[in-house]
Motif scaffolding. Structure first.
Motif, PDB file in Angstrom:
ATOM      1  N   SER A 419       0.846  -1.193   0.000  1.00  0.00           N
ATOM      2  CA  SER A 419       0.000   0.000   0.000  1.00  0.00           C
ATOM      3  C   SER A 419       0.883   1.245   0.000  1.00  0.00           C
ATOM      4  N   GLY A 420       0.282   2.379  -0.274  1.00  0.00           N
ATOM      5  CA  GLY A 420       1.039   3.607  -0.432  1.00  0.00           C
ATOM      6  C   GLY A 420       1.500   4.199   0.891  1.00  0.00           C
ATOM      7  N   GLY A 421       2.658   4.889   0.841  1.00  0.00           N
ATOM      8  CA  GLY A 421       3.089   5.654   1.997  1.00  0.00           C
ATOM      9  C   GLY A 421       2.077   6.741   2.336  1.00  0.00           C
ATOM     10  N   ARG A 422       2.013   7.103   3.611  1.00  0.00           N
ATOM     11  CA  ARG A 422       1.055   8.101   4.073  1.00  0.00           C
ATOM     12  C   ARG A 422       1.798   9.295   4.659  1.00  0.00           C
ATOM     13  N   TYR A 423       1.111  10.386   4.900  1.00  0.00           N
ATOM     14  CA  TYR A 423       1.783  11.591   5.389  1.00  0.00           C
ATOM     15  C   TYR A 423       2.275  11.440   6.826  1.00  0.00           C
ATOM     16  N   TYR A 424       1.973  10.305   7.445  1.00  0.00           N
ATOM     17  CA  TYR A 424       2.387  10.086   8.830  1.00  0.00           C
ATOM     18  C   TYR A 424       3.066   8.728   9.032  1.00  0.00           C
ATOM     19  N   ALA A 425       3.108   7.872   7.998  1.00  0.00           N
ATOM     20  CA  ALA A 425       3.648   6.520   8.207  1.00  0.00           C
ATOM     21  C   ALA A 425       3.950   5.865   6.868  1.00  0.00           C
ATOM     22  N   ASP A 426       4.810   4.830   6.917  1.00  0.00           N
ATOM     23  CA  ASP A 426       5.072   4.018   5.731  1.00  0.00           C
ATOM     24  C   ASP A 426       3.811   3.253   5.334  1.00  0.00           C
ATOM     25  N   GLY A 427       3.797   2.785   4.077  1.00  0.00           N
ATOM     26  CA  GLY A 427       2.721   1.912   3.647  1.00  0.00           C
ATOM     27  C   GLY A 427       2.856   0.525   4.239  1.00  0.00           C
ATOM     28  N   GLU A 428       1.778  -0.224   4.175  1.00  0.00           N
ATOM     29  CA  GLU A 428       1.773  -1.596   4.675  1.00  0.00           C
ATOM     30  C   GLU A 428       2.248  -2.551   3.580  1.00  0.00           C
ATOM     31  N   ASP A 429       2.895  -3.636   3.989  1.00  0.00           N
ATOM     32  CA  ASP A 429       3.387  -4.636   3.046  1.00  0.00           C
ATOM     33  C   ASP A 429       2.294  -5.651   2.709  1.00  0.00           C
ATOM     34  N   THR A 430       2.286  -6.105   1.473  1.00  0.00           N
ATOM     35  CA  THR A 430       1.472  -7.246   1.002  1.00  0.00           C
ATOM     36  C   THR A 430       0.029  -7.168   1.489  1.00  0.00           C
ATOM     37  N   VAL A 431      -0.630  -6.078   1.172  1.00  0.00           N
ATOM     38  CA  VAL A 431      -2.021  -5.871   1.555  1.00  0.00           C
ATOM     39  C   VAL A 431      -2.941  -6.483   0.511  1.00  0.00           C
ATOM     40  N   HIS A 432      -4.053  -7.054   0.953  1.00  0.00           N
ATOM     41  CA  HIS A 432      -5.084  -7.546   0.051  1.00  0.00           C
ATOM     42  C   HIS A 432      -6.276  -6.607   0.113  1.00  0.00           C
ATOM     43  N   VAL A 433      -6.844  -6.277  -1.038  1.00  0.00           N
ATOM     44  CA  VAL A 433      -7.932  -5.305  -1.074  1.00  0.00           C
ATOM     45  C   VAL A 433      -9.229  -5.897  -0.532  1.00  0.00           C
ATOM     46  N   VAL A 434      -9.393  -7.216  -0.586  1.00  0.00           N
ATOM     47  CA  VAL A 434     -10.589  -7.867  -0.068  1.00  0.00           C
ATOM     48  C   VAL A 434     -10.381  -8.160   1.414  1.00  0.00           C
ATOM     49  N   PRO A 435     -11.245  -7.682   2.306  1.00  0.00           N
ATOM     50  CA  PRO A 435     -11.058  -7.953   3.736  1.00  0.00           C
ATOM     51  C   PRO A 435     -10.951  -9.449   4.014  1.00  0.00           C
ATOM     52  N   ASP A 436      -9.998  -9.790   4.839  1.00  0.00           N
ATOM     53  CA  ASP A 436      -9.742 -11.172   5.269  1.00  0.00           C
ATOM     54  C   ASP A 436      -9.204 -12.072   4.163  1.00  0.00           C
ATOM     55  N   SER A 437      -8.953 -11.520   2.974  1.00  0.00           N
ATOM     56  CA  SER A 437      -8.380 -12.336   1.912  1.00  0.00           C
ATOM     57  C   SER A 437      -6.909 -12.588   2.196  1.00  0.00           C
ATOM     58  N   ARG A 438      -6.349 -13.607   1.554  1.00  0.00           N
ATOM     59  CA  ARG A 438      -4.983 -14.010   1.873  1.00  0.00           C
ATOM     60  C   ARG A 438      -4.405 -14.830   0.726  1.00  0.00           C
ATOM     61  N   ASN A 439      -3.088 -14.972   0.710  1.00  0.00           N
ATOM     62  CA  ASN A 439      -2.469 -15.897  -0.228  1.00  0.00           C
ATOM     63  C   ASN A 439      -2.722 -17.333   0.239  1.00  0.00           C
ATOM     64  N   LEU A 440      -2.617 -18.275  -0.682  1.00  0.00           N
ATOM     65  CA  LEU A 440      -2.869 -19.666  -0.317  1.00  0.00           C
ATOM     66  C   LEU A 440      -1.753 -20.192   0.581  1.00  0.00           C
ATOM     67  N   PRO A 441      -2.083 -20.899   1.646  1.00  0.00           N
ATOM     68  CA  PRO A 441      -1.043 -21.470   2.514  1.00  0.00           C
ATOM     69  C   PRO A 441      -0.149 -22.432   1.737  1.00  0.00           C
ATOM     70  N   THR A 442       1.152 -22.323   1.957  1.00  0.00           N
ATOM     71  CA  THR A 442       2.104 -23.166   1.241  1.00  0.00           C
ATOM     72  C   THR A 442       1.851 -24.648   1.509  1.00  0.00           C
TER      73      THR A 442
END
Length: 634
Positions: A419-442
């Motif tokens: 996600s994008g950097g913000r005026y007060y903090a760095d962006g978040e890593d590996t964000v999913h746009v769908v709530p609770d969505s995730r990559n498949l477990p290895t």
């Protein structure tokens, strides 16, 4: 029933008890979560069960969305084709037809089931008082390629089976003929049948829970609470969000880069945002005039239906970034209460947002995700950049073939990005746009499919440089154990997630097969069937978010932390941040004298005047060498 003619308040003259309002709002959230949990625990496909690319929604009898944790489809097309007075307890309705969904369905793999909720009326007869809906992305609904997302499609008929709103369950009895037709058209019939069964059962359970709420407190009291919940959202957004936007008009645009059919080009999406005022307070006009023509390939989105009701709720979460604190931002629900605040104006038919049937739509994420960034950019121009830089956090990747037993398989997942950097903090890593969505477990992937996941981590240097760095994307290495085909539906492989207010763009999406090997090759972001031989590795790097603010002003302590954590390389620190460091990664040492000199040199080289937005080097490739668009300056 039309949305334009629908009364906004159901219970005029009935006051809601404030304590009961809190009880009802908590109850709705609980029912929504229970429905989603039931689907996740009883479905079968990896996309639904493991990646969680689905969501539930609760709506009242006037089709207003009551819950605000996530967006959902619309009930409008169901009621349009099946009037409320004809519905019976135990009915479940189904649809996935993009052009008959009133804008609530974006592409055919998004399947939607809807269940009415009944409560005894004054005459004792059951009447519809609400709706429970489930809406998710499924593995395969037919079409020319596995996964039903052909990147080369020029017609919706190539994308799979279209089903207008039908009654899938009639008074508790499944429509076996319809289910047979749908599963017969899928390459994954067992998964599709199980997913639909899970979703129907979960929605029927949710309908029973909702009926209990009406039975306990009475229809008038519950509906008065619905009014109060939505009114509170309307007033909160007016007071805490829209008031932060100065009156005036602000224009910005961004682009999809390819449509799978024509050569890469700038497919424009433009928004002119106008802050208005009326007797109740501030409102917004979102005008899409200037959006580019309908594409030949599948990146179109039907956004103008039902007065843009779906897009209003889809785009509104961007406005929450104007809340006073991140904590307050997380508390703001986006339900039907945002709809009266926004007027949408669409261009004539024949654009990316107003396509004519049967234009293909399976990659419509390139448009609707980009619109989130276009709105954010327009708001950023209004508020001196106090918005996040860009993010593009969804793309479909996968492989398909036959396993060691000769059985066909299809593995797809929705990998996030930074996600994008913000005026007060760095962006978040590996964000999913769908709530609770995730990559498949290895562990799940390796036990079910013929490949090995050799690496799943952060893509170093992928986040856009800035005073506040963009979040990092994924880097994933998959080694195939059998010959297979790789597929990808992704954007931002040429254009990057833009940086803001001096921040620089993040790194784009990239796929490499056999990296470092004798057959190393780059794969286009839109690929239906790229051959991958047994033993070859597929390396996937997803997008990094844009940076915010001047990277030459990033504090030394933050840079040392980035180096220790492996988020920025020593080479990237020098080139992007003007930081000279050495030593082992776990204990880097920063040379302050050399860093100060290098930062002075880099600042002089770039000059004083920079555009408000940085689109990255890929923009010039598609814009005849121009480094910035006219709208990028303030």
């Amino acid at each position: 029933m039309t949305r334009a003619g629908r009364p906004y308040h159901l219970t005029p003259g009935v006051d809601a008890d404030p304590v009961l309002v809190e009880i009802v709002q908590g109850y709705l959230a609980s029912v929504e979560r229970e429905v989603e949990t039931a689907i996740g625990r009883t479905s079968r496909s990896p996309m639904i069960r493991d990646a969680h690319d689905y969501r539930a929604g609760l709506h009242d009898r006037h089709l207003r969305k009551l819950t605000g944790r996530s967006y959902s489809a619309l009930v409008d097309p169901v009621v349009r084709d099946h009037p409320i007075e004809t519905m019976r307890p135990g009915d479940v309705f189904f649809h996935n037809d993009v052009y008959l969904s009133e804008g609530g369905i974006g592409h055919l793999p998004d399947l939607c089931v809807t269940t009415p909720v009944f409560h005894a009326g004054p005459d004792g007869a059951p009447a519809v008082v609400a709706f429970v809906q489930a809406f998710g992305h499924h593995d395969d609904i037919g079409g020319t390629v596995p996964g039903s997302m052909p990147s080369h499609a020029t017609s919706v008929f190539e994308e799979g089976l279209m089903v207008p709103p039908i009654k899938l369950w009639d008074a508790g009895r499944p429509n076996e003929a319809a289910l047979t037709i749908m599963t017969r058209n899928s390459r994954m019939p067992d998964s599709l049948a199980a997913d639909l069964d899970a979703e129907c059962a979960a929605c029927l359970m949710g309908a029973r829970r909702m009926a209990e709420l009406f039975d306990r407190y009475g229809q008038d009291s519950v509906e008065a609470c619905f009014d109060a919940i939505l009114d509170r959202t309307t007033e909160t957004f007016r007071r805490e969000v829209l008031s932060k936007i100065p009156p005036g008009s602000y224009t910005w645009e961004d682009y999809a880069e390819h449509d799978g059919v024509d050569p890469p080009m700038l497919h424009r999406q433009r928004i002119t945002l106008t802050r208005t005022d009326d007797a109740d307070g501030p409102g917004l006009v979102v005008d899409f005039t200037g959006t580019g023509p309908q594409a030949r390939g599948p990146i179109n989105h039907c956004g103008d239906h039902a007065d843009g009701a779906f897009l209003k709720k889809w785009l509104a979460p961007i406005l929450r970034n104007l809340a006073d604190t991140p904590e307050r931002m997380a508390e703001l629900d986006v339900n039907e209460g945002v709809v009266p605040l926004v007027e949408m104006r669409f261009p004539p038919p024949g654009t990316l947002l107003t396509p004519a049937f049967p234009a293909p739509t399976n990659a419509r994420t390139f448009v609707i995700l980009r619109l989130l960034g276009v709105l954010a950019g327009a708001v950023a121009k209004a508020v001196d950049g106090r918005m996040p830089a860009d993010q593009e956090t969804i793309r479909y990747t996968g492989v398909y073939g036959t396993d060691a037993h000769g059985r066909p398989y299809l593995m797809r997942e929705v990998l996030g990005g930074g996600s994008g950097g913000r005026y007060y903090a760095d962006g978040e890593d590996t964000v999913h746009v769908v709530p609770d969505s995730r990559n498949l477990p290895t562990e799940f992937s390796e036990s079910r499919f013929p490949f090995v996941v050799e690496r799943l981590g952060l893509a170093v240097d992928s986040g856009g440089p800035g005073r506040y760095r963009g979040g990092l994307g994924y880097e994933k290495h998959v080694r195939m154990l059998r010959d297979a085909h790789f597929m990808s539906i992704a954007d931002r492989s040429i254009l990057s997630c833009w940086g803001l207010r001096g921040g620089r763009a993040g790194q784009p999406f990239a796929v490499t097969i056999d990296p470092g090997g004798p057959h190393e090759r780059e794969v286009d972001a839109l690929a239906d069937a790229e051959p991958v031989a047994a033993g070859e590795v597929v390396r996937i790097r997803t997008t990094g978010g844009g940076g915010w603010g001047d990277p030459l002003q990033r504090p030394y302590d933050d840079m040392l932390r980035d180096l220790r954590w492996g988020k920025v390389s020593f080479e990237g620190a020098r080139a992007d941040y003007g930081v000279v460091a050495s030593g082992p990664p776990e204990a880097p040492v920063l040379d302050e004298t050399a860093t100060a000199a290098l930062r002075t040199e880099l600042a002089a080289e770039r000059g004083a005047e920079q555009p408000f937005f940085d689109r990255g080097p890929g923009y010039a490739r598609l814009a005849d060498g121009r480094a910035a668009a006219d709208v990028d300056w303030r």
